[in-house]
Design a protein around this motif. Structure first.
Motif, short mmCIF file in Angstrom:
data_model
loop_
_atom_site.label_atom_id
_atom_site.label_comp_id
_atom_site.label_asym_id
_atom_site.label_seq_id
_atom_site.Cartn_x
_atom_site.Cartn_y
_atom_site.Cartn_z
N HIS A 144 0.85 -1.19 0.00
CA HIS A 144 0.00 0.00 0.00
C HIS A 144 0.89 1.25 0.00
CE1 HIS A 144 -3.65 -2.27 0.55
NE2 HIS A 144 -3.17 -2.85 1.63
N PRO A 145 0.50 2.29 -0.71
CA PRO A 145 1.40 3.44 -0.84
C PRO A 145 1.70 4.16 0.46
CG PRO A 145 -0.75 3.92 -1.80
CD PRO A 145 -0.72 2.45 -1.51
N GLY A 176 20.17 10.05 3.73
CA GLY A 176 19.73 10.67 2.48
C GLY A 176 20.37 10.09 1.24
N ARG A 177 20.53 8.75 1.21
CA ARG A 177 21.20 8.12 0.06
C ARG A 177 20.27 7.23 -0.76
NH1 ARG A 177 24.95 4.51 1.81
NH2 ARG A 177 24.52 4.69 4.04
N VAL A 178 18.96 7.40 -0.63
CA VAL A 178 18.02 6.51 -1.30
C VAL A 178 17.52 7.13 -2.61
CG1 VAL A 178 15.64 5.63 -1.15
CG2 VAL A 178 17.24 5.22 0.71
N ASP A 179 17.46 6.29 -3.66
CA ASP A 179 16.71 6.58 -4.88
C ASP A 179 15.57 5.57 -4.94
OD1 ASP A 179 18.73 8.36 -5.37
OD2 ASP A 179 19.43 7.44 -7.22
N PHE A 180 14.41 6.01 -5.37
CA PHE A 180 13.19 5.20 -5.26
C PHE A 180 12.63 4.89 -6.63
CE2 PHE A 180 8.42 5.46 -4.38
CZ PHE A 180 8.32 4.12 -4.03
N GLY A 181 12.83 3.65 -7.08
CA GLY A 181 12.24 3.21 -8.33
C GLY A 181 10.90 2.55 -8.07
N LEU A 182 9.88 2.93 -8.84
CA LEU A 182 8.53 2.39 -8.66
C LEU A 182 7.94 2.05 -10.01
CD1 LEU A 182 6.36 1.78 -6.48
CD2 LEU A 182 5.37 4.01 -6.99
N GLY A 183 7.36 0.85 -10.12
CA GLY A 183 6.74 0.41 -11.35
C GLY A 183 5.41 -0.27 -11.11
N ALA A 184 4.76 -0.67 -12.21
CA ALA A 184 3.40 -1.22 -12.13
C ALA A 184 3.37 -2.69 -11.72
CB ALA A 184 2.70 -1.05 -13.47
N LEU A 237 -0.38 2.37 -10.01
CA LEU A 237 0.94 3.01 -10.00
C LEU A 237 0.79 4.52 -9.97
CD1 LEU A 237 4.02 3.20 -10.37
CD2 LEU A 237 3.65 2.90 -12.84
N GLU A 238 -0.09 5.06 -10.80
CA GLU A 238 -0.28 6.51 -10.83
C GLU A 238 -0.79 7.03 -9.50
OE1 GLU A 238 -2.19 9.95 -13.75
OE2 GLU A 238 -2.53 7.83 -14.18
N GLU A 239 -1.74 6.32 -8.90
CA GLU A 239 -2.25 6.75 -7.60
C GLU A 239 -1.18 6.62 -6.52
OE1 GLU A 239 -6.01 5.29 -6.32
OE2 GLU A 239 -6.98 5.64 -8.27
N SER A 240 -0.38 5.56 -6.58
CA SER A 240 0.68 5.39 -5.59
C SER A 240 1.68 6.53 -5.67
CB SER A 240 1.39 4.06 -5.81
OG SER A 240 0.54 2.97 -5.51
N LEU A 241 2.04 6.94 -6.88
CA LEU A 241 2.96 8.07 -7.03
C LEU A 241 2.36 9.34 -6.44
CD1 LEU A 241 4.17 7.27 -10.62
CD2 LEU A 241 5.67 7.47 -8.63
N ALA A 242 1.07 9.55 -6.67
CA ALA A 242 0.41 10.74 -6.14
C ALA A 242 0.38 10.71 -4.61
CB ALA A 242 -1.01 10.85 -6.69
N VAL A 243 0.09 9.55 -4.04
CA VAL A 243 0.00 9.43 -2.59
C VAL A 243 1.38 9.59 -1.95
CG1 VAL A 243 -0.47 7.84 -0.68
CG2 VAL A 243 -2.10 8.06 -2.57
N ILE A 244 2.37 8.87 -2.46
CA ILE A 244 3.69 8.88 -1.84
C ILE A 244 4.32 10.27 -1.91
CG2 ILE A 244 6.05 7.99 -2.06
CD1 ILE A 244 4.70 5.31 -2.98
N THR A 245 4.28 10.89 -3.08
CA THR A 245 4.85 12.24 -3.19
C THR A 245 4.03 13.24 -2.38
OG1 THR A 245 3.62 12.63 -5.26
CG2 THR A 245 5.88 11.82 -5.45
N GLY A 246 2.72 13.05 -2.33
CA GLY A 246 1.89 13.94 -1.53
C GLY A 246 2.21 13.85 -0.06
N PHE A 300 -2.55 15.37 4.99
CA PHE A 300 -2.70 15.05 3.57
C PHE A 300 -3.90 14.14 3.39
CE2 PHE A 300 -1.84 12.03 0.07
CZ PHE A 300 -1.76 12.92 -0.99
N SER A 301 -4.73 14.45 2.40
CA SER A 301 -5.86 13.59 2.03
C SER A 301 -5.84 13.37 0.52
CB SER A 301 -7.19 14.24 2.44
OG SER A 301 -7.29 14.37 3.84
N TYR A 302 -6.38 12.22 0.13
CA TYR A 302 -6.39 11.87 -1.30
C TYR A 302 -7.58 10.95 -1.55
CZ TYR A 302 -4.90 9.87 -5.76
OH TYR A 302 -4.84 9.45 -7.06
N GLU A 303 -8.27 11.18 -2.63
CA GLU A 303 -9.43 10.37 -3.00
C GLU A 303 -9.20 9.80 -4.39
OE1 GLU A 303 -12.73 8.45 -1.88
OE2 GLU A 303 -12.16 10.21 -0.69
#
Length: 308
Positions: free
Chosen positions: A80-81, A97-105, A129-138, A148-151
């Motif tokens: 879950h995101p 602060g050494r993490v890069d975050f790759g995310l895919g479908a 994937l698109e919703e997860s990106l929105a939630v995580i960055t949000g 933070f809220s998201y629907e």
């Protein structure tokens, strides 16, 4: 050209194996240590069994000091995101602060079946994937003290305190990749700091980079804000015998590797990296499949890295 190390632990690796590779890569000056996020081996027994990507990276965060760490790529179907945002932020803090975050479908249906993870249609996986990106960055970008809220159709967040925050103020750089011609470039233009093409020719790489750049322009984003990268299997040797030995160890043919990967003598590998640089690549993830062969990393660091 920055060279990074990319591993596939589901094929058979312990945490100790990964630690040895990560610490060797750090000592030799590679830019990052990355691992896949898979739970099932492919054409292999995969013994002793899979290791979890973010648990592994948390351990490595405390046992390395300079090398960057990340996933190529975490599957949006696995977690879950909201909890994933917490995990990644914590590993980022643990690493300073050494993490890069790759995310895919996500794509490997058999591993979902093997571990009881739902595997929806391709379209729904991209929606998630698109919703997860929105939630995580949000969650990461919400100021401390605010909520933070998201629907979404698949994820609903209500008044989250959006904690913890990553160590990197703007959040870990996000890596998005793949060969999709429409939604993938659009998601990269909106969310990515880096766009990655795995296991494709330099010609296919140039074409996909062009699609991403066009998507950036359509979204009023400067395409130069992104880093462009490739992932390619590595099989380098000082002579033909060493190349053949390394190919055999990973169950591959030398000619096929020369065609589809970075294989051959150091001079051959340097030449092929140059072709990817001409296609616009700025970073290459060297897929290392024999994790016991640390001399392989030594050879490339000594004879390839200074020339690229």
């Amino acid at each position: 050209m920055e060279l990074r190390i990319f591993t596939e632990p589901q094929q058979g690796a312990t945490y100790e194996d990964l630690l040895a590779v990560a610490q060797t890569a750090e000592r030799l000056g590679y830019g990052a240590f990355f691992r896949s996020d898979h739970y099932l081996a492919m054409n292999s027994a995969g013994l002793p069994g899979p290791t979890d990507a973010w648990i592994t990276l948390a351990g490595l965060a405390r046992e390395t000091s300079t090398i960057r760490l990340g996933t190529l790529v975490t599957s949006a179907t696995f977690r879950h995101p909201g909890p994933l945002a917490i995990s990644v932020a914590q590993v980022d803090a643990m690493s300073g602060g050494r993490v890069d975050f790759g995310l895919g479908a996500g794509w490997y249906e058999e591993e979902h079946l093997a571990y009881g993870i739902p595997f929806p249609s391709l379209g729904e996986r991209f929606d998630k994937l698109e919703e997860s990106l929105a939630v995580i960055t949000g969650l990461w970008q919400t100021p401390v003290g605010e909520t933070f809220s998201y629907e979404g159709a698949h994820h609903r967040i209500v008044d989250s305190p959006a904690l913890p925050k990553p160590h990197q103020r703007s959040g870990p750089p996000i890596v998005i990749g793949g060969g999709g011609k429409r939604r993938t470039p659009a998601l990269a233009a909106r969310y990515a700091d880096e766009f990655n093409i795995p296991f494709q020719s330099s010609e296919a790489t140039a074409a996909q980079f062009a699609r991403v750049q066009e998507a950036c322009r359509a979204a009023d984003r400067d395409p130069a804000e992104l880093t462009y990268s490739n992932a390619l299997v590595l099989c380098c040797g000082r002579d033909e015998a060493e190349i053949a030995r390394r190919a055999a160890r990973i169950g591959r043919e030398v000619d096929e590797l020369r065609e589809n990967g970075l294989a051959g003598t150091p001079a051959e590998v340097i030449d092929k990296i140059g072709r990817y640089a001409e296609a616009g690549s700025q970073r290459i993830y060297l897929q290392v499949l024999d994790l016991a062969d640390l001399d392989h990393l030594e050879l490339v660091a000594r004879e390839v890295m200074p020339e690229v």
